[in-house]
Design a protein around this motif. Sequence first.
Motif, mmCIF file in Angstrom:
data_model
loop_
_atom_site.group_PDB
_atom_site.id
_atom_site.type_symbol
_atom_site.label_atom_id
_atom_site.label_comp_id
_atom_site.label_asym_id
_atom_site.label_seq_id
_atom_site.Cartn_x
_atom_site.Cartn_y
_atom_site.Cartn_z
ATOM 1 N N GLY B 55 0.714 -1.335 0.031
ATOM 2 C CA GLY B 55 0.117 0.163 0.083
ATOM 3 C C GLY B 55 0.873 1.299 -0.098
ATOM 4 N N LYS B 56 2.008 1.190 0.190
ATOM 5 C CA LYS B 56 2.911 2.412 0.166
ATOM 6 C C LYS B 56 3.740 2.662 -1.081
ATOM 7 C CE LYS B 56 2.067 3.362 4.519
ATOM 8 N NZ LYS B 56 2.521 3.286 5.786
ATOM 9 N N PRO B 57 3.845 3.910 -1.480
ATOM 10 C CA PRO B 57 4.502 3.979 -2.790
ATOM 11 C C PRO B 57 6.340 3.829 -2.492
ATOM 12 C CG PRO B 57 3.828 6.181 -1.876
ATOM 13 C CD PRO B 57 3.281 4.991 -0.987
ATOM 14 N N VAL B 58 6.606 2.958 -3.377
ATOM 15 C CA VAL B 58 8.135 2.920 -3.331
ATOM 16 C C VAL B 58 8.670 2.635 -4.866
ATOM 17 C CG1 VAL B 58 8.040 1.259 -1.247
ATOM 18 C CG2 VAL B 58 8.154 0.240 -3.612
ATOM 19 N N ASN B 59 10.236 3.211 -4.943
ATOM 20 C CA ASN B 59 10.860 3.320 -6.016
ATOM 21 C C ASN B 59 11.147 1.638 -6.346
ATOM 22 O OD1 ASN B 59 10.868 5.786 -6.472
ATOM 23 N ND2 ASN B 59 12.361 5.945 -4.972
ATOM 24 N N ALA B 60 10.458 1.079 -7.504
ATOM 25 C CA ALA B 60 10.564 -0.653 -7.732
ATOM 26 C C ALA B 60 12.196 -0.658 -8.079
ATOM 27 C CB ALA B 60 9.751 -0.926 -8.734
ATOM 28 N N CYS B 61 12.828 0.396 -8.577
ATOM 29 C CA CYS B 61 14.396 0.225 -9.004
ATOM 30 C C CYS B 61 15.359 0.006 -7.738
ATOM 31 C CB CYS B 61 14.675 1.189 -9.887
ATOM 32 S SG CYS B 61 14.989 3.124 -8.860
ATOM 33 N N LEU B 62 14.481 0.362 -6.639
ATOM 34 C CA LEU B 62 15.442 0.448 -5.415
ATOM 35 C C LEU B 62 15.099 -0.751 -4.262
ATOM 36 C CD1 LEU B 62 16.149 4.168 -4.129
ATOM 37 C CD2 LEU B 62 17.718 2.606 -5.439
ATOM 38 N N VAL B 63 14.470 -1.533 -4.929
ATOM 39 C CA VAL B 63 13.837 -2.905 -4.129
ATOM 40 C C VAL B 63 14.305 -4.126 -5.017
ATOM 41 C CG1 VAL B 63 12.043 -4.056 -3.148
ATOM 42 C CG2 VAL B 63 11.952 -1.529 -3.463
ATOM 43 N N LEU B 64 14.964 -4.819 -4.166
ATOM 44 C CA LEU B 64 15.223 -6.169 -4.909
ATOM 45 C C LEU B 64 13.965 -6.976 -5.053
ATOM 46 C CD1 LEU B 64 18.504 -7.137 -2.828
ATOM 47 C CD2 LEU B 64 18.409 -6.067 -5.147
ATOM 48 N N ALA B 65 13.936 -7.731 -6.149
ATOM 49 C CA ALA B 65 12.632 -8.509 -6.253
ATOM 50 C C ALA B 65 12.370 -9.640 -5.071
ATOM 51 C CB ALA B 65 12.698 -9.317 -7.479
ATOM 52 N N ILE B 66 13.497 -10.122 -4.703
ATOM 53 C CA ILE B 66 13.455 -11.192 -3.617
ATOM 54 C C ILE B 66 13.132 -10.623 -2.276
ATOM 55 C CG2 ILE B 66 15.972 -10.849 -2.772
ATOM 56 C CD1 ILE B 66 16.169 -13.839 -2.837
ATOM 57 N N GLU B 67 13.236 -9.099 -1.916
ATOM 58 C CA GLU B 67 12.587 -8.562 -0.854
ATOM 59 C C GLU B 67 11.320 -8.525 -0.640
ATOM 60 O OE1 GLU B 67 14.938 -4.782 0.840
ATOM 61 O OE2 GLU B 67 15.324 -4.754 -1.505
ATOM 62 N N VAL B 68 10.292 -8.835 -1.621
ATOM 63 C CA VAL B 68 8.817 -8.672 -1.860
ATOM 64 C C VAL B 68 8.223 -10.314 -1.260
ATOM 65 C CG1 VAL B 68 8.932 -6.879 -3.387
ATOM 66 C CG2 VAL B 68 8.409 -9.419 -4.357
ATOM 67 N N GLU B 69 9.077 -10.919 -0.849
ATOM 68 C CA GLU B 69 8.544 -12.243 -0.498
ATOM 69 C C GLU B 69 7.503 -11.865 0.691
ATOM 70 O OE1 GLU B 69 8.755 -15.674 -0.475
ATOM 71 O OE2 GLU B 69 7.850 -15.784 1.529
ATOM 72 N N GLY B 70 6.228 -12.408 0.477
ATOM 73 C CA GLY B 70 5.214 -12.120 1.339
ATOM 74 C C GLY B 70 4.520 -10.880 1.447
ATOM 75 N N LYS B 71 4.774 -9.987 0.368
ATOM 76 C CA LYS B 71 4.193 -8.731 0.466
ATOM 77 C C LYS B 71 3.368 -8.452 -0.790
ATOM 78 C CE LYS B 71 8.024 -6.838 2.831
ATOM 79 N NZ LYS B 71 7.517 -7.152 4.226
ATOM 80 N N ASP B 72 2.440 -7.444 -0.509
ATOM 81 C CA ASP B 72 1.447 -7.144 -1.691
ATOM 82 C C ASP B 72 2.012 -6.036 -2.797
ATOM 83 O OD1 ASP B 72 -0.062 -8.855 -0.596
ATOM 84 O OD2 ASP B 72 -1.490 -7.379 0.275
ATOM 85 N N ILE B 73 2.017 -6.443 -4.172
ATOM 86 C CA ILE B 73 2.502 -5.337 -5.037
ATOM 87 C C ILE B 73 1.451 -5.128 -5.798
ATOM 88 C CG2 ILE B 73 4.097 -4.919 -6.941
ATOM 89 C CD1 ILE B 73 5.561 -5.429 -4.287
ATOM 90 N N LEU B 74 1.591 -3.550 -5.862
ATOM 91 C CA LEU B 74 0.128 -3.183 -7.042
ATOM 92 C C LEU B 74 0.810 -2.228 -7.844
ATOM 93 C CD1 LEU B 74 -3.056 -3.289 -7.007
ATOM 94 C CD2 LEU B 74 -2.987 -0.970 -6.288
ATOM 95 N N THR B 75 0.627 -2.599 -9.035
ATOM 96 C CA THR B 75 1.242 -1.633 -10.319
ATOM 97 C C THR B 75 -0.077 -0.945 -10.781
ATOM 98 O OG1 THR B 75 0.969 -3.102 -11.963
ATOM 99 C CG2 THR B 75 3.110 -3.355 -10.738
ATOM 100 N N VAL B 76 0.456 -0.054 -11.836
ATOM 101 C CA VAL B 76 -0.847 0.508 -12.192
ATOM 102 C C VAL B 76 -1.658 -0.155 -13.196
ATOM 103 C CG1 VAL B 76 0.515 1.190 -14.575
ATOM 104 C CG2 VAL B 76 -1.270 2.871 -13.775
ATOM 105 N N GLU B 77 -1.367 -1.344 -13.685
ATOM 106 C CA GLU B 77 -2.091 -2.328 -14.412
ATOM 107 C C GLU B 77 -3.177 -2.880 -13.436
ATOM 108 O OE1 GLU B 77 1.384 -2.340 -14.417
ATOM 109 O OE2 GLU B 77 1.948 -2.276 -16.565
ATOM 110 N N GLY B 78 -2.963 -2.908 -12.147
ATOM 111 C CA GLY B 78 -3.819 -3.401 -11.086
ATOM 112 C C GLY B 78 -4.707 -2.414 -10.603
ATOM 113 N N LEU B 79 -4.620 -1.382 -10.872
ATOM 114 C CA LEU B 79 -5.317 -0.246 -10.300
ATOM 115 C C LEU B 79 -6.709 -0.413 -10.333
ATOM 116 C CD1 LEU B 79 -4.243 2.281 -8.654
ATOM 117 C CD2 LEU B 79 -4.303 3.586 -10.956
ATOM 118 N N SER B 80 -7.396 -0.946 -11.555
ATOM 119 C CA SER B 80 -8.714 -1.042 -11.669
ATOM 120 C C SER B 80 -8.969 -2.255 -12.320
ATOM 121 C CB SER B 80 -9.295 0.107 -12.559
ATOM 122 O OG SER B 80 -8.741 0.278 -13.727
#
Lengths: 287, 156
Positions: B55-80
């Motif tokens: 739910g919080k905005p982050v820069n996806a270029c500064l997050v490792l993919a592996i760090e999102v284990e167990g988390k929710d990601i929402l991109t513009v494609e999933g907005l509606s």
Amino acid sequence: MKNFQYFKPKSLKEASEILSKHKGKAHILNGGTDLIIRMRDRIIEPEVVVDIKEIDELNSIHLNKHGELIIGACVNLNDIAHNKIVDENYDFLSKAAHMVGSSQVRNRATMVGNICNASPLADTATPLLALDAKVLVYGAEGKKEISIHDFFIWVRKTCLKIGEIVIGIKIPSYSNDILGDFQKISRRKMVDLSTVCGTVLKNGDDIRIALGAVSPTPIRLRKTEGFIKGKELTEEVIKKALEVAVSEISPIDDIRASKEYRINMTKVIIKRGLKKIRQKNLALAEG
Amino acid sequence: MKYKINFNLNNEEIEHYIDPNRTLLNMIREDFDLTGAKEGCGAGECGACTVLLDGKPVNACLVLAIEVEGKDILTVEGLSPGNKLDELQISFIENAALQCGYCTPGMVMTAKALLKENNNPTEEEVKEALSGNLCRCTGYKKIIKAVMDIVEKGKH
Ligand SMILES: Cc1cc2nc3c(=O)[nH]c(=O)nc-3n(C[C@H](O)[C@H](O)[C@H](O)COP(=O)(O)OP(=O)(O)OC[C@H]3O[C@@H](n4cnc5c(N)ncnc54)[C@H](O)[C@@H]3O)c2cc1C
Ligand code: FES
Ligand code: FES
């Protein structure tokens, strides 16, 4: 970015063991806003990355039983800036946290990462220096506390040894109301690194001054503090204090500003801070 | 070596294998073909890669993919859901708050996160929230207006 082994330990013991085992080849990953860029640019190429964010005890802000404020290593800067206890007691620390990067950066970046990175311009370092904060460290020999004044050694160098992990920051409990003023001077109002930053703080009769981006590490201006001590903050005293301050700093020219500009901005930050304190003193005297 | 991660991407549970040196931005674009989030600077400066992490905005270029284990990601494609646009996307179109569009997904996601936290922000607060999103085309006025229109209509 070079590939590496990734660990996400659940305890400090486990994290410290992994770090010790891999000696200098392992790096701690916190918010990653400094580390990932350095890895991407291949300035560092760790073989092992130890993500400490799953270690429960590193994720809270609270007052301990002595009334000291503990800020966990993995609490992000937005959560610190918006924390009620922090804001009510040390609004200048909230402000410094809020002035780092953008909202996106602050949702990841931590205060502990900010000081461990040990940039001379680290925005949250000067309020911590002015508050005489302690850095809480876990290492092979157990837990210890390091004074923030001994923590910074040089540009990007802290006193931490291999295998040591910062658990959090401790702010001593103050019986007086603290009046503090954090200022950041930068080219752009938001999302920019400090050209000069600083904190001027009053604790009872004690006035403390800390500056960033004017020497190899963030520093306290002890001579200036000593000069002011016991004096009324007249225009004349402030003017002389600024001269003493200039003698204590060693700013450089870089892409953000010239040495001369940094000297001038040092004066601006200290003058504004001292005037704010003088106003407060007047208000107190008038009751 | 690839590591297994589980996470929620645009309301879908995902199991995925990933090298630790991949960023979240790289993974969503290359492995999931979600090319809304853009790489502008790759260094946290421009916000073109903004996605919501829990739910919080982050820069996806500064997050490792592996760090999102167990988390929710929402991109513009999933907005509606489906082909319907989100009200913010409609407001961006109605206000002509984009030219080349490179910054738009990041702008929309950052604004969305702001409105979820504060449904009545001032113009100053909108500007501040969007200060980590750069636009080289519009001059920002129309972007701010697109967000303020939603606030004023009290639609959300
Ligand atoms: C776009 C952008 C803007 C920025 N703006 C500013 C700004 O305005 N002001 C400013 O001061 N900084 C700024 N920064 C720098 C950065 O965001 C901060 O220094 C941040 O606080 C670092 O925290 P982190 O949790 O992301 O650290 P990380 O990147 O995870 O770690 C930084 C370093 O500290 C070490 N480390 C982290 N945690 C620990 C620990 N618990 N124990 C021991 N070592 C540890 C890591 O190994 C690494 O070497 C900016 C960065 C970006 C990308
Ligand atoms: S690409 Fe991530 S902030 Fe610019
Ligand atoms: S519309 Fe082109 S960068 Fe914003």
